[in-house]
Design an enzyme around this catalytic site. Structure first.
Site, PDB file in Angstrom:
ATOM      1  N   ASP A  75       0.803  -1.237   0.000  1.00 43.83           N
ATOM      2  CA  ASP A  75       0.000   0.000   0.000  1.00 43.83           C
ATOM      3  C   ASP A  75       0.834   1.285   0.000  1.00 43.83           C
ATOM      4  OD1 ASP A  75      -1.913  -1.937   0.153  1.00 43.83           O
ATOM      5  OD2 ASP A  75      -2.850  -1.227   1.993  1.00 43.83           O
ATOM      6  N   ASP A 113      -4.481  -0.804  -1.973  1.00 41.76           N
ATOM      7  CA  ASP A 113      -5.794  -0.674  -1.348  1.00 41.76           C
ATOM      8  C   ASP A 113      -6.695   0.016  -2.380  1.00 41.76           C
ATOM      9  OD1 ASP A 113      -6.861  -1.415   1.204  1.00 41.76           O
ATOM     10  OD2 ASP A 113      -7.079   0.712   1.740  1.00 41.76           O
ATOM     11  N   HIS A 115     -10.669   0.853  -2.883  1.00 39.62           N
ATOM     12  CA  HIS A 115     -12.044   0.803  -2.387  1.00 39.62           C
ATOM     13  C   HIS A 115     -13.019   1.537  -3.310  1.00 39.62           C
ATOM     14  CE1 HIS A 115     -10.527  -0.751   1.361  1.00 39.62           C
ATOM     15  NE2 HIS A 115      -9.905   0.348   1.701  1.00 39.62           N
ATOM     16  N   LYS A 173      -6.898  -4.928  -3.409  1.00 43.61           N
ATOM     17  CA  LYS A 173      -7.707  -5.495  -2.326  1.00 43.61           C
ATOM     18  C   LYS A 173      -8.619  -4.427  -1.759  1.00 43.61           C
ATOM     19  CE  LYS A 173      -3.942  -4.482   0.781  1.00 43.61           C
ATOM     20  NZ  LYS A 173      -4.641  -3.470   1.601  1.00 43.61           N
ATOM     21  N   CYS A 218      -2.055  -3.140   7.349  1.00 47.41           N
ATOM     22  CA  CYS A 218      -1.875  -3.988   6.172  1.00 47.41           C
ATOM     23  C   CYS A 218      -0.541  -4.752   6.186  1.00 47.41           C
ATOM     24  CB  CYS A 218      -2.068  -3.168   4.907  1.00 47.41           C
ATOM     25  SG  CYS A 218      -3.803  -2.650   4.761  1.00 47.41           S
TER      26      CYS A 218
END
Ligand code: VGL
Ligand code: ZN
Length: 276
Positions: A75, A113, A115, A173, A218
């Site tokens: 990340d 990351d 989202h 993810k 993470c």
């Protein structure tokens, strides 16, 4: 794993365990090795050079095996750096540290990351809640975060100064709206796999070195899963930065993460203890 000493060695072994190959060594064996003055002395590392405790071999470095070791960049996204939505203090310092580390490795992977808007890990998706509150989700406890790592946003891109030359796979993810995903191996239900384990296994990687953000989320969750999946895991602490949420008992999420990782046998080292 071969253990190699570079430079001057000093040992005070007391049935110590080599932190690289984990063999328990006798004093005699170590002395015998030390007395061999070959150009490249094969020796075990007694104690963790990072902590420099009793039994440390000064000058000893862990040797990266370029064929079977891989560096995981967790990340490394502006959203987790100063000026970003979920800023980790000094988070941008990991970029130059990682770029230096990459010289030691032939292989790397990166996680991202990623989202969707309205993700269930965002406090804004839970009326009445604020960032850093904790709630109970179907899969367990979940910290609520500020909106961050929005798919397609500039701040969700991997940091533009990150040297991507050796990155062979990027694992995204956190894209399932209903479940968060800290670890690069499993989503937070600890069941839904990202596929990285299969990729690493099929490619023959045995040791996973981790750097990036955030140490206590993470990075830590990835390290824990990697150990449970059978990898040897090293976290390179100076190439990570943590969030450190105050737990109200004098401890932070960073303290807790460090305890969990050392309990599982994850090594926590500084970059300077590694060589290729
Ligand atoms: C992370 C919180 C939420 C991390 C990602 O990269 O550690 N932390 N999403
Ligand atoms: Zn996230």
């Amino acid at each position: 794993m071969n253990c190699r000493i570079l430079g001057v060695a000093f040992a005070e072994p007391i049935g110590a365990r080599c932190w690289q190959c984990t063999k328990t060594l006798s004093r005699r064996a170590v002395r015998a090795d030390l007395s061999r003055k070959a150009g490249e002395v094969k020796l075990h590392l007694l104690g963790d050079p990072y902590y420099g405790g009793r039994g440390t071999l000064w000058g000893a470095k862990a040797v990266i095996d370029r064929a079977t070791d891989i560096l995981g960049l967790v990340d490394v996204q502006p959203t987790f750096m100063p000026g970003g939505e979920l800023a980790v203090a000094d988070g941008d310092a990991v970029v130059p540290a990682i770029n230096r580390l990459l010289r030691l490795f032939d292989h790397a992977f990166a996680t991202q990351d990623w989202h969707p808007a309205g993700h269930s890990s965002f406090a804004s998706a839970h009326p009445g809640r604020k960032p850093y509150d904790t709630i109970e989700m179907s899969y367990g406890r979940q910290v609520l975060w500020p909106d961050h790592a929005l798919q397609g946003s500039d701040n969700a891109a991997l940091h533009p100064a990150l040297d991507m030359t050796k990155v062979e796979v990027i694992v995204r993810k956190g894209f399932d709206p209903a479940i968060d995903s800290y670890s690069t191996f499993f989503e937070n239900d600890h069941r839904t796999a990202t596929g990285l384990d299969g990729w690493l296994r099929q490619r023959g990687f045995r040791r996973v070195f981790l750097a990036g953000l955030a140490t206590d989320f993470c990075v830590a969750w990835s390290a824990e899963d990697a150990v449970r999946l059978g990898y040897e895991v090293t976290v390179i602490e100076d190439a990570c930065r943590g969030i450190g949420i105050d737990l109200g008992n004098g401890r932070t999420t960073l303290d807790e993460a460090r305890d969990r990782l050392s309990g599982l046998g994850v090594r926590m080292v500084k970059s300077e203890t590694l060589t290729a």
